[in-house]
Scaffold this motif. Structure first.
Motif, PDB file in Angstrom:
ATOM      1  N   ARG A 120      48.122  37.973  44.163  1.00 28.95           N
ATOM      2  CA  ARG A 120      47.343  37.277  43.137  1.00 28.95           C
ATOM      3  C   ARG A 120      46.094  36.646  43.706  1.00 28.95           C
ATOM      4  O   ARG A 120      46.115  36.111  44.825  1.00 28.95           O
ATOM      5  N   PRO A 121      44.999  36.644  42.903  1.00 30.78           N
ATOM      6  CA  PRO A 121      43.815  35.903  43.319  1.00 30.78           C
ATOM      7  C   PRO A 121      44.150  34.418  43.434  1.00 30.78           C
ATOM      8  O   PRO A 121      44.995  33.919  42.699  1.00 30.78           O
ATOM      9  N   PHE A 123      51.175  44.287  40.393  1.00 33.67           N
ATOM     10  CA  PHE A 123      51.841  44.739  39.153  1.00 33.67           C
ATOM     11  C   PHE A 123      50.862  45.331  38.149  1.00 33.67           C
ATOM     12  O   PHE A 123      51.233  45.690  37.047  1.00 33.67           O
ATOM     13  N   CYS A 124      49.576  45.428  38.528  1.00 32.01           N
ATOM     14  CA  CYS A 124      48.542  45.737  37.535  1.00 32.01           C
ATOM     15  C   CYS A 124      47.802  47.021  37.878  1.00 32.01           C
ATOM     16  O   CYS A 124      47.520  47.292  39.040  1.00 32.01           O
ATOM     17  N   TYR A 148      40.688  31.849  37.013  1.00 31.49           N
ATOM     18  CA  TYR A 148      41.629  31.627  38.121  1.00 31.49           C
ATOM     19  C   TYR A 148      41.343  30.295  38.792  1.00 31.49           C
ATOM     20  O   TYR A 148      40.201  29.839  38.791  1.00 31.49           O
ATOM     21  N   GLN A 193      38.107  40.201  32.986  1.00 25.06           N
ATOM     22  CA  GLN A 193      39.391  40.239  33.714  1.00 25.06           C
ATOM     23  C   GLN A 193      39.509  39.000  34.586  1.00 25.06           C
ATOM     24  O   GLN A 193      40.601  38.583  34.937  1.00 25.06           O
ATOM     25  N   HIS A 210      40.229  42.375  42.169  1.00 24.70           N
ATOM     26  CA  HIS A 210      41.539  42.070  42.735  1.00 24.70           C
ATOM     27  C   HIS A 210      42.434  43.306  42.652  1.00 24.70           C
ATOM     28  O   HIS A 210      42.108  44.271  41.962  1.00 24.70           O
ATOM     29  N   ARG A 211      43.552  43.226  43.326  1.00 28.42           N
ATOM     30  CA  ARG A 211      44.498  44.352  43.317  1.00 28.42           C
ATOM     31  C   ARG A 211      45.904  43.805  43.156  1.00 28.42           C
ATOM     32  O   ARG A 211      46.759  44.003  44.018  1.00 28.42           O
ATOM     33  N   CYS A 212      46.130  43.059  42.086  1.00 29.73           N
ATOM     34  CA  CYS A 212      47.463  42.502  41.859  1.00 29.73           C
ATOM     35  C   CYS A 212      48.459  43.661  41.831  1.00 29.73           C
ATOM     36  O   CYS A 212      48.191  44.686  41.191  1.00 29.73           O
ATOM     37  N   ILE A 263      44.951  47.798  36.009  1.00 25.23           N
ATOM     38  CA  ILE A 263      43.641  47.714  35.349  1.00 25.23           C
ATOM     39  C   ILE A 263      42.498  48.137  36.290  1.00 25.23           C
ATOM     40  O   ILE A 263      41.635  48.924  35.887  1.00 25.23           O
ATOM     41  N   PRO A 264      42.467  47.667  37.561  1.00 24.53           N
ATOM     42  CA  PRO A 264      41.343  48.082  38.409  1.00 24.53           C
ATOM     43  C   PRO A 264      41.274  49.600  38.574  1.00 24.53           C
ATOM     44  O   PRO A 264      40.183  50.171  38.674  1.00 24.53           O
ATOM     45  N   CYS A 279      37.583  44.666  37.790  1.00 25.82           N
ATOM     46  CA  CYS A 279      38.182  43.567  38.545  1.00 25.82           C
ATOM     47  C   CYS A 279      38.244  43.936  40.022  1.00 25.82           C
ATOM     48  O   CYS A 279      38.579  45.071  40.369  1.00 25.82           O
TER      49      CYS A 279
END
Ligand code: SF4
Length: 463
Positions: free
Chosen positions: A292-293, A167-168, A254, A205, A163-165, A170-171, A161
């Motif tokens: 968020r994206p 709270f996440c 999204y 994602q 994005h760089r949210c 995953i990346p 992914c």
């Protein structure tokens, strides 16, 4: 044929545990497919295996604990364990190197890899349990080994992914977006439909970002050029699904402007009028803090337009209540959004910090009770919307995909309509058919008249 030439007589056995999300499940399927292709067998018990592979999840603290406990059990009962998946990519507090968290707690594991590492896992398997001779590669179906029931399957279109949210993590575990070549994705989809899959669930994602990393490169499928882009992919999947009388469902989309392009495909009936759009919040300032994206998009207007183009659309979303710094006014804004947007299927989590996420450094962390109380207030509204929407279906006749129907459905069964994704949404409880000639079969569609709503589910009479 003599027993001595049976390819399975001495085939080594591998135990396999798959934990985590649908994306981890598809990694498991790739590894299991490769194991089968090379002639390994699977074992249902740790003790009966020559080696155990644990595909782990590292998303939230509970998942980390479950993964570590499973590795511990496998080591105790078998001793030879390979760890793969998201937890395998994590470092420990003392050592940031990938894999060190698992190795510090379970130093005797044979190998540790991160997610989507089929080849590395296979290399480790070969080192510790050599490949059997004469693999019967013809035994492997073209679509690989699937862990889902035969009539639905997940189709993973990309990894990672961009994005760089906040709270996440995953990346940091899975890396930036890598889109699979469109020809490969479409070939897999065709093989799945040809094998009898009646519902294809597109996952990633960020499904709307498909092809961004390769600048929407033109690929080839069936001898024709086709762009690596969400619209082209979905249009082709819709055409294929139509030929096979099957469903295509989109997850993790999204609300970008280009998503509007796929709505006409839903209105035409090529793909299901269902969109899983993880919005997480509605207030622009909270969305910005979440990084968020599509946080600048006007989601209310977009949803209204989607419903104009495709009135049947069902929107599923998840939200977070009690994000750091969320004021009562910002939370009230979210509740007002939910009242107005009337999201058909809404889930809500009380914010919970994930180790390593940048949101942990934000100011204004809220007490647990406030987060929980806000979640409950959100769910009260979400449930009222859901009940209302489900009740409005009473009297309608819907197409239902049968998931379970013991004894050909003489005593009824369980299925799902287009509004229900497997595992996450409600179901349609099918009553025993009134006509003696009517039977229900798993993996087939039936029309059913909705007679009642029960919580998140519907009750229907097959017709
Ligand atoms: S979009 Fe955000 S929440 Fe989803 S995987 Fe990417 S960083 Fe995580």
């Amino acid at each position: 044929m003599s027993d001595t030439i049976s390819p399975t007589a001495a085939a080594p056995k591998i135990g396999f545990v798959s934990l985590g999300c649908p994306k981890a499940l598809t990694d498991s399927e790739l590894i299991l497919t490769q194991l089968r292709a090379e002639g390994y067998e699977t074992s249902k018990t740790f003790a009966g295996a020559d080696l155990v592979i644990v595909n782990t999840c590292g998303f939230i603290d509970d998942a980390v604990k479950e993964s570590l406990d499973t590795i511990g059990e496998a080591l105790a009962e078998n001793g030879k364990v390979i760890v793969t998946g998201c937890l395998g990519a994590k470092g420990s507090d003392a050592n940031a190197d990938a894999g060190s968290l698992v190795r510090e707690i379970h130093p005797s594991v044979l190998a540790v890899t991160g997610p989507h590492a089929t080849q590395e896992v296979m290399d480790a398997v070969h080192t510790h349990v050599p490949k059997p001779h004469d693999p019967f590669i013809d035994l492997v179906p073209a679509y690989g080994i699937k862990l889902t029931p035969k009539h639905y399957a997940y189709l993973k279109i990309s990894e990672g992914c961009n994005h760089r949210c906040s709270f996440c993590i995953i990346p940091s575990m899975r890396g930036d977006l890598v889109s699979r070549p469109i020809g490969d994705v479409l070939n897999e989809a065709r093989a799945l439909f040809e094998s009898g899959v009646k519902e294809l669930l597109v996952i990633s994602q960020d499904t709307s970002a498909y092809g961004v990393d390769v600048k929407y490169r033109t690929g080839f499928w069936d001898g024709k050029p086709v762009k690596t882009r969400m619209y082209e992919l979905v249009a082709k999947l819709g055409e294929m699904a139509k030929q096979h009388g099957a469903w295509v469902r989109l997850h993790y989309v999204y609300p970008y402007p280009h998503v509007d392009e796929v709505l006409p495909l839903m209105a035409e009936g090529l793909i299901l009028p269902y969109l899983d759009v993880p919005l997480q919040h509605a207030h622009p300032d909270v969305l910005k803090r979440m990084k968020r994206p599509a946080n600048g998009e006007k989601n209310m207007e977009r949803i209204a337009r989607w419903r104009e183009t495709c009135p049947d659309i069902v929107i599923r979303s998840t939200f977070i209540a009690g994000f750091p710094g969320e004021t009562e006014a910002e939370f009230q804004y979210l509740l007002d959004f939910m009242q107005e947007a009337r999201i058909d299927r809404a889930g809500c989590f009380a914010y919970s910090p994930v180790e390593g996420a940048t949101a942990n450094n934000l100011e204004g962390a809220l007490p647990d009770e406030v987060r929980e109380e806000r979640r409950a207030r959100f769910m009260q509204i979400a449930e009222a919307v859901s009940v209302d929407k489900l009740r409005s279906r009473i009297g309608a006749t819907m197409q239902v995909l049968v998931d379970s129907a013991p004894g050909l459905g003489r005593k009824g069964g369980v299925g799902r309509s287009y509004a229900d994704a497997p595992e996450i949404d409600g179901t349609v409880r099918l009553l025993p058919p009134q006509k003696a000639s009517k039977t229900l079969k798993v993996g087939e569609f039936t029309k059913a008249k909705i007679v009642a709503a029960e919580g998140h589910d519907l009750v229907a009479m097959p017709v």
